[in-house]
Structures are given as structure tokens and as C-alpha cells.
Design an enzyme around this catalytic site. Structure first.
Site, PDB file in Angstrom:
ATOM      1  N   HIS A  45       2.594  10.703   0.898  1.00  0.00           N
ATOM      2  CA  HIS A  45       3.584  10.206   1.851  1.00  0.00           C
ATOM      3  C   HIS A  45       5.024  10.384   1.365  1.00  0.00           C
ATOM      4  O   HIS A  45       5.884  10.851   2.107  1.00  0.00           O
ATOM      5  CB  HIS A  45       3.322   8.732   2.151  1.00  0.00           C
ATOM      6  CG  HIS A  45       1.956   8.462   2.692  1.00  0.00           C
ATOM      7  ND1 HIS A  45       1.591   8.801   3.976  1.00  0.00           N
ATOM      8  CD2 HIS A  45       0.852   7.895   2.108  1.00  0.00           C
ATOM      9  CE1 HIS A  45       0.323   8.453   4.179  1.00  0.00           C
ATOM     10  NE2 HIS A  45      -0.148   7.904   3.066  1.00  0.00           N
TER      11      HIS A  45
ATOM     12  N   HIS B  31       0.848  -1.192   0.000  1.00  0.00           N
ATOM     13  CA  HIS B  31       0.000   0.000   0.000  1.00  0.00           C
ATOM     14  C   HIS B  31       0.881   1.239   0.000  1.00  0.00           C
ATOM     15  O   HIS B  31       0.655   2.174  -0.760  1.00  0.00           O
ATOM     16  CB  HIS B  31      -0.930  -0.017   1.213  1.00  0.00           C
ATOM     17  CG  HIS B  31      -1.863   1.144   1.277  1.00  0.00           C
ATOM     18  ND1 HIS B  31      -2.908   1.218   2.161  1.00  0.00           N
ATOM     19  CD2 HIS B  31      -1.910   2.314   0.579  1.00  0.00           C
ATOM     20  CE1 HIS B  31      -3.554   2.366   1.998  1.00  0.00           C
ATOM     21  NE2 HIS B  31      -2.967   3.045   1.048  1.00  0.00           N
TER      22      HIS B  31
ATOM     23  N   GLU C 207       0.551   7.723  -3.385  1.00  0.00           N
ATOM     24  CA  GLU C 207       1.505   7.492  -2.307  1.00  0.00           C
ATOM     25  C   GLU C 207       2.668   8.481  -2.362  1.00  0.00           C
ATOM     26  O   GLU C 207       3.171   8.912  -1.319  1.00  0.00           O
ATOM     27  CB  GLU C 207       2.014   6.052  -2.362  1.00  0.00           C
ATOM     28  CG  GLU C 207       0.973   5.034  -1.962  1.00  0.00           C
ATOM     29  CD  GLU C 207       0.438   5.268  -0.560  1.00  0.00           C
ATOM     30  OE1 GLU C 207       1.237   5.261   0.394  1.00  0.00           O
ATOM     31  OE2 GLU C 207      -0.787   5.476  -0.416  1.00  0.00           O
TER      32      GLU C 207
END
Length: 220
Positions: free
Chosen positions: A118, A71, A114
């Protein structure tokens, strides 16, 4: 009555100072590279695909079945996490880089998300962040019982954690957490240092699934 300009300036300065005092520390600290550790989040793909159907055509509608997939690799504070950091111009990820990650993150939109959410907080360039993500994934051995699941499994969070701990020397209970919905396993989250060694993470562990029994849908 109109206030003198010097007094107005003083009031503005005091208001700004007060705002700094009441703004959460995490909101002020979202600077690329400023974090304490990583969480490697491994998603159980069959659970995700039960919810999404075949709308995610590579992960859920393609010829290759997926079990645990990445993920993301998430920078974390000891409490909370940075998100959406200012990492300079956002012209998008090169298509070649996105495609290079699809064997372990089988969704182009996920790869892009992502990085934006992040990876931008890692302090790394995109190519280096995704190389580190791949290294983190390779540092974790998936237990054999979760590699080729052809029928529904009923498990407890403790059983899943124990299987990962047995398969990964050095991994401890306080460095791993299972995520779930009301009845299904969704993710396994493993805490790692910046150089990808297992490490404790009290807040992540506290947020782990507390259900006694969970279902793991089969890999199609």
C-alpha cells in the site's frame, strides 16, 4: 504463407491496442501518488491473535496487550485500490523505521507488508508514509468502551460505528465501515482525505459487515 513485415507489424500493433481496451482501468492506473483518498484500517488485535495464537510474538505473545492497532493506511480509488506500485528500488525498509512503528503496528512483517502493498502507491518516501500513518492514527479517537476490554463484548456493527462517530466530531456513517468474519469484529475502516479529514467512501461503506451481532474477544 509468410506475411510481409509491414503487415506483421500492423497486426502486432492492433493486438497491443486491443489489449489496452480490455485491460481493467485499475490495472493501468497503479502509479505512485495516483489515488483519491485513504482508508485507515484499525484491526481488533484480540480477534487476530485468536487466529494466530502466539506465532506473532510481539503482537500476540509479548508483555503488552493490544486492543485496536493500525493495520494500514491504504490509498484508494473511488472504485478499487492501487496495490504493489513501482516505487523504485526495493532494498527493504531500514530496521530503525520498522521498529519505530511497532507501538501502533506491532508486527515487523506487517510494517514491511504495508509499505510494499500500500505505501508504495502513496507517492511518499517510506519515512513520510509511516509518519502520515501515525498522524492518521492520532487523528482518530478510540471510544473509551473499546480501550480496556477485559471480557467478551457482544456488539452490532451499528453500535461500533455509533461509538466511533460520537468520539470523533465530523465522522459520519458514510465514512466508516466495520469488517468482520462470521461472528467476530475484525476491523474498523475510516475514510480520510489526503490531508486526513474524514470523508465519505461509498464503496468501502457498501462492503461493511452486515451481521447483526458480533463478538469482540477481550484484550488479554
Amino acid at each position: 504463407m509468410r506475411l510481409p513485415s509491414a503487415l506483421r507489424a500492423l497486426i502486432v500493433s492492433l493486438v497491443a491496442l486491443a489489449a489496452l481496451w480490455i485491460t481493467p482501468a485499475s490495472a493501468l492506473a497503479d502509479t505512485p501518488g495516483d489515488f483519491d483518498f485513504y482508508v485507515l484500517s484499525l484491526s481488533w488485535s484480540p480477534t487476530y491473535c485468536q487466529d494466530r495464537g502466539r506465532s506473532d510474538r510481539i503482537q500476540c505473545g509479548g508483555p503488552r496487550p493490544f486492543a485496536f492497532v493500525v493495520h494500514g493506511l491504504w490509498p484508494q480509488y473511488e472504485r478499487g485500490s492501487p496495490r504493489n506500485c513501482d516505487a523504485g528500488p526495493r532494498s527493504g525498509l531500514p530496521r530503525r523505521l520498522v521498529d519505530s512503528m511497532l507501538d501502533i503496528m506491532p508486527s515487523p512483517s506487517l510494517v514491511r507488508h504495508e509499505w510494499r502493498t500500500h505505501g508504495s502507491c502513496s507517492g511518499l518516501e517510506p519515512v513520510d508514509y509511516f509518519e502520515l500513518t501515525r498522524q492518521a492514527n492520532e487523528a482518530v479517537r478510540i471510544p473509551d468502551k473499546f480501550v480496556d476490554v477485559t471480557d467478551y463484548l457482544t456488539v452490532s456493527p451499528n453500535e461500533v460505528e455509533a461509538a466511533f462517530i460520537a468520539a470523533n466530531p465530523g465522522l459520519r456513517r458514510d465514512a466508516i465501515a466495520v469488517s468482520c468474519d462470521s461472528r467476530r469484529l475484525k476491523e474498523v475502516r475510516i475514510c480520510m482525505t489526503r490531508d486526513l479529514r474524514f470523508r465519505a467512501c461509498a464503496e468501502v461503506d457498501r462492503k461493511a459487515c452486515r451481521n447483526n451481532r458480533l463478538t469482540m474477544p477481550p484484550v488479554r
